[in-house]
Design a protein around this motif. Structure first.
Motif, mmCIF file in Angstrom:
data_model
loop_
_atom_site.group_PDB
_atom_site.id
_atom_site.type_symbol
_atom_site.label_atom_id
_atom_site.label_comp_id
_atom_site.label_asym_id
_atom_site.label_seq_id
_atom_site.Cartn_x
_atom_site.Cartn_y
_atom_site.Cartn_z
ATOM 1 N N UNK A 221 -25.771 -73.794 3.725
ATOM 2 C CA UNK A 221 -24.801 -73.570 4.796
ATOM 3 C C UNK A 221 -23.721 -74.637 4.802
ATOM 4 N N UNK A 222 -24.093 -75.857 4.407
ATOM 5 C CA UNK A 222 -23.140 -76.964 4.409
ATOM 6 C C UNK A 222 -22.205 -76.921 3.200
ATOM 7 N N UNK A 223 -22.602 -76.203 2.138
ATOM 8 C CA UNK A 223 -21.863 -76.226 0.878
ATOM 9 C C UNK A 223 -20.380 -75.880 1.013
ATOM 10 N N UNK A 224 -19.993 -74.839 1.784
ATOM 11 C CA UNK A 224 -18.550 -74.566 1.907
ATOM 12 C C UNK A 224 -17.756 -75.772 2.411
ATOM 13 N N UNK A 225 -18.310 -76.498 3.373
ATOM 14 C CA UNK A 225 -17.623 -77.683 3.876
ATOM 15 C C UNK A 225 -17.582 -78.784 2.820
ATOM 16 N N UNK A 226 -18.635 -78.893 2.024
ATOM 17 C CA UNK A 226 -18.650 -79.879 0.938
ATOM 18 C C UNK A 226 -17.549 -79.580 -0.079
ATOM 19 N N UNK A 227 -17.380 -78.310 -0.408
ATOM 20 C CA UNK A 227 -16.319 -77.923 -1.340
ATOM 21 C C UNK A 227 -14.941 -78.216 -0.757
ATOM 22 N N UNK A 228 -14.761 -77.911 0.519
ATOM 23 C CA UNK A 228 -13.477 -78.174 1.166
ATOM 24 C C UNK A 228 -13.172 -79.665 1.162
ATOM 25 N N UNK A 229 -14.174 -80.484 1.466
ATOM 26 C CA UNK A 229 -13.984 -81.934 1.443
ATOM 27 C C UNK A 229 -13.571 -82.397 0.046
ATOM 28 N N UNK A 230 -14.223 -81.874 -0.974
ATOM 29 C CA UNK A 230 -13.888 -82.233 -2.354
ATOM 30 C C UNK A 230 -12.463 -81.827 -2.690
ATOM 31 N N UNK A 231 -12.084 -80.604 -2.347
ATOM 32 C CA UNK A 231 -10.741 -80.111 -2.652
ATOM 33 C C UNK A 231 -9.678 -80.969 -1.947
ATOM 34 N N UNK A 232 -9.952 -81.335 -0.690
ATOM 35 C CA UNK A 232 -8.976 -82.130 0.066
ATOM 36 C C UNK A 232 -8.766 -83.490 -0.579
ATOM 37 N N UNK A 233 -9.860 -84.110 -1.039
ATOM 38 C CA UNK A 233 -9.715 -85.437 -1.633
ATOM 39 C C UNK A 233 -9.177 -85.376 -3.058
ATOM 40 N N UNK A 234 -9.358 -84.270 -3.757
ATOM 41 C CA UNK A 234 -8.667 -84.097 -5.038
ATOM 42 C C UNK A 234 -7.156 -84.072 -4.787
ATOM 43 N N UNK A 235 -6.739 -83.343 -3.753
ATOM 44 C CA UNK A 235 -5.324 -83.329 -3.398
ATOM 45 C C UNK A 235 -4.822 -84.695 -2.995
ATOM 46 N N UNK A 236 -5.594 -85.393 -2.164
ATOM 47 C CA UNK A 236 -5.190 -86.720 -1.698
ATOM 48 C C UNK A 236 -5.085 -87.714 -2.853
ATOM 49 N N UNK A 237 -6.074 -87.718 -3.753
ATOM 50 C CA UNK A 237 -6.046 -88.667 -4.869
ATOM 51 C C UNK A 237 -4.931 -88.328 -5.855
ATOM 52 N N UNK A 238 -4.567 -87.047 -5.943
ATOM 53 C CA UNK A 238 -3.432 -86.669 -6.789
ATOM 54 C C UNK A 238 -2.153 -87.324 -6.289
ATOM 55 N N UNK A 239 -1.950 -87.290 -4.981
ATOM 56 C CA UNK A 239 -0.747 -87.912 -4.420
ATOM 57 C C UNK A 239 -0.794 -89.427 -4.599
ATOM 58 N N UNK A 240 -1.912 -90.050 -4.254
ATOM 59 C CA UNK A 240 -1.981 -91.507 -4.283
ATOM 60 C C UNK A 240 -1.888 -92.070 -5.690
ATOM 61 N N UNK A 241 -2.397 -91.347 -6.684
ATOM 62 C CA UNK A 241 -2.432 -91.886 -8.043
ATOM 63 C C UNK A 241 -1.286 -91.420 -8.931
ATOM 64 N N UNK A 242 -0.675 -90.271 -8.621
ATOM 65 C CA UNK A 242 0.280 -89.688 -9.547
ATOM 66 C C UNK A 242 1.670 -89.459 -8.982
ATOM 67 N N UNK A 243 1.872 -89.658 -7.687
ATOM 68 C CA UNK A 243 3.189 -89.348 -7.117
ATOM 69 C C UNK A 243 4.295 -90.215 -7.714
ATOM 70 N N UNK A 244 4.038 -91.513 -7.858
ATOM 71 C CA UNK A 244 5.076 -92.407 -8.388
ATOM 72 C C UNK A 244 5.403 -92.061 -9.846
ATOM 73 N N UNK A 245 4.360 -91.883 -10.661
ATOM 74 C CA UNK A 245 4.586 -91.552 -12.070
ATOM 75 C C UNK A 245 5.294 -90.209 -12.213
ATOM 76 N N UNK A 246 4.890 -89.247 -11.397
ATOM 77 C CA UNK A 246 5.495 -87.910 -11.469
ATOM 78 C C UNK A 246 6.977 -87.965 -11.124
ATOM 79 N N UNK A 247 7.308 -88.673 -10.050
ATOM 80 C CA UNK A 247 8.701 -88.722 -9.639
ATOM 81 C C UNK A 247 9.566 -89.420 -10.692
ATOM 82 N N UNK A 248 9.034 -90.484 -11.284
ATOM 83 C CA UNK A 248 9.827 -91.243 -12.245
ATOM 84 C C UNK A 248 9.878 -90.577 -13.618
ATOM 85 N N UNK A 249 8.721 -90.161 -14.143
ATOM 86 C CA UNK A 249 8.667 -89.655 -15.516
ATOM 87 C C UNK A 249 9.043 -88.186 -15.633
ATOM 88 N N UNK A 250 8.709 -87.380 -14.620
ATOM 89 C CA UNK A 250 8.965 -85.942 -14.694
ATOM 90 C C UNK A 250 10.273 -85.565 -14.013
#
Length: 414
Positions: A221-250
């Motif tokens: 029953x908890x699994x859907x929330x676990x997946x949502x938490x994972x997806x949200x932090x994948x999005x968050x870590x994408x911004x925190x780790x790649x936003x600067x490189x993306x804006x400059x290099x791409x």
């Protein structure tokens, strides 16, 4: 529990979230300085960085066991000073093993801290009978902005890590200890019976153990929330780790402009969380999470097709407003789903915070190198959109407080 007690508990927990935001930002924004101070090679650095969330996950697992015997407030009271002292240890060492030990302690303590903070937040929200969880995460975002600003000042003035960390810890450590006197667990899920016994509350030390007041904890029953938490932090870590490189290099921005998207993301996350609880009270958690998911997915789409830096920054702005509500509402949903086992549910859910953090940055980097960084941005977009499939896990529409999660009469306690 008096209304004054709830107000004090809410304020002290908000302080705790804010202090943690400062500490975490001071660590992650000074990683280059930490690498230089200890002579950590580029090949070894990812090992150190991965070890922190892995140990944090272990700390969250251990906290689930500990709160079966002691209250979450006790865990939080000791975990927060340990995080601050570990941060100081990172800044004061000289040998490689010094930073290894300090980061290890930091990771374990952060896992216990994150889990116990959110346990208290869920129980206080239950006692209030209305959404307040997003406000606690707004305090974390505010602390993160303050911590990042302090880190910038330390780097600008070429301060050593110890000189940067010591004054902050000297102020925050006593403040956290004093604030911990008012930690409050919202045990009064359904008030007290005629004999003064608790009705609808969990039987465990933290008021959230056992199966009273709701379904027994089930990972299925908890699994859907676990997946949502994972997806949200994948999005968050994408911004925190790649936003600067993306804006400059791409997108071809300047080096200075490339530092702006993450700051914009942090500010919009704070603003979104500051008003998020109002949206939940008005429209329900399901509608708010759906809206946030659509906005975040739209943000990734804008980033992926942006013709230039300023359009890219618009996408990152949309991401801040979209992603900001998902994590706090996921914790709150776990509390509604398992009101009698909310502490255990929060501890298990918290692990997937670190899973998303570990997966997100390497996933986007690998796809960017093998394919394209524009295409890589579509992957977190699809994952965030998948939240729509599981949105019903956030409760019946409108997502308020179901059986065992709402007080018969709710006083406005601020």
């Amino acid at each position: 529990m008096t209304d004054a007690g709830l107000r004090h508990g809410r304020a002290s927990l908000g302080l705790s979230f804010g202090v943690q935001g400062v500490a975490f930002a001071l660590l992650v924004t000074r990683i280059p300085a930490i690498q230089d101070q200890y002579g950590i090679s580029d090949g070894l650095l990812p090992v150190f960085l991965a070890a922190v969330p892995i140990l944090a996950g272990a700390g969250s697992v251990a906290t689930e066991k500990v709160v079966a015997r002691v209250r979450p407030s006790v865990v939080l009271r000791w975990a927060q000073p340990l995080v601050l002292l570990a941060l100081l240890g990172v800044g004061s060492g000289r040998e490689l093993w010094h930073v290894a030990v300090a980061l290890g302690v930091f990771g374990l303590a952060v896992g216990a801290l994150d889990a116990s903070m959110n346990m208290l937040g869920v129980s206080l929200q239950r006692a209030y009978g209305r959404s307040i969880m997003t406000g606690f995460h707004a305090a974390f975002s505010l602390g993160g902005i303050a911590g990042a600003s302090l880190a910038w000042a330390g780097a600008r003035w070429e301060l050593s890590l110890l000189a940067s960390y010591l004054p902050v810890v000297a102020v925050l450590l006593p403040a956290a200890l004093v604030g911990s006197r008012w930690y409050t667990e919202g045990k009064g899920v359904a008030g007290k019976g005629a004999e003064g016994t608790q009705v609808g509350a969990g039987a465990g030390a933290g008021g959230g153990s056992g199966s009273a007041g709701g379904a027994a904890l089930s990972f299925k029953l908890l699994l859907p929330l676990c997946l949502i938490m994972t997806f949200a932090y994948i999005g968050d870590s994408t911004v925190s780790n790649w936003s600067a490189k993306y804006l400059q290099d791409v997108l071809g921005s300047s080096e200075q402009l490339a530092t702006v998207p993450y700051n914009v993301y942090m500010v919009t996350t704070l603003l979104g969380r500051a008003v998020g609880d109002l949206g939940v009270r008005r429209f329900g958690a399901v509608a708010v999470v759906r809206g946030g998911s659509l906005l975040a997915a739209g943000g990734f789409a804008v980033v992926a097709v942006a013709p230039g830096a300023w359009v890219g920054m618009l996408g990152f702005t949309m991401l801040g407003f979209g992603l900001c509500v998902i994590v706090p509402q996921t914790f709150a949903a776990a509390g509604r789903m398992f009101p009698g086992d909310s502490d255990a549910a929060v501890a298990r859910l918290n692990i997937f915070n670190y899973v998303g953090f570990l997966v997100g940055s390497p996933l986007v980097g690998a796809l960017g190198d093998a394919w394209s960084y524009r295409g890589a941005m579509l992957v977190p977009m699809v994952l965030v959109l998948a939240t729509l499939v599981y949105a019903r896990a956030f409760g019946p529409e409108p997502a308020r407080y179901g059986g065992g999660h709402e007080r018969p009469r709710t006083a406005d306690v601020g």
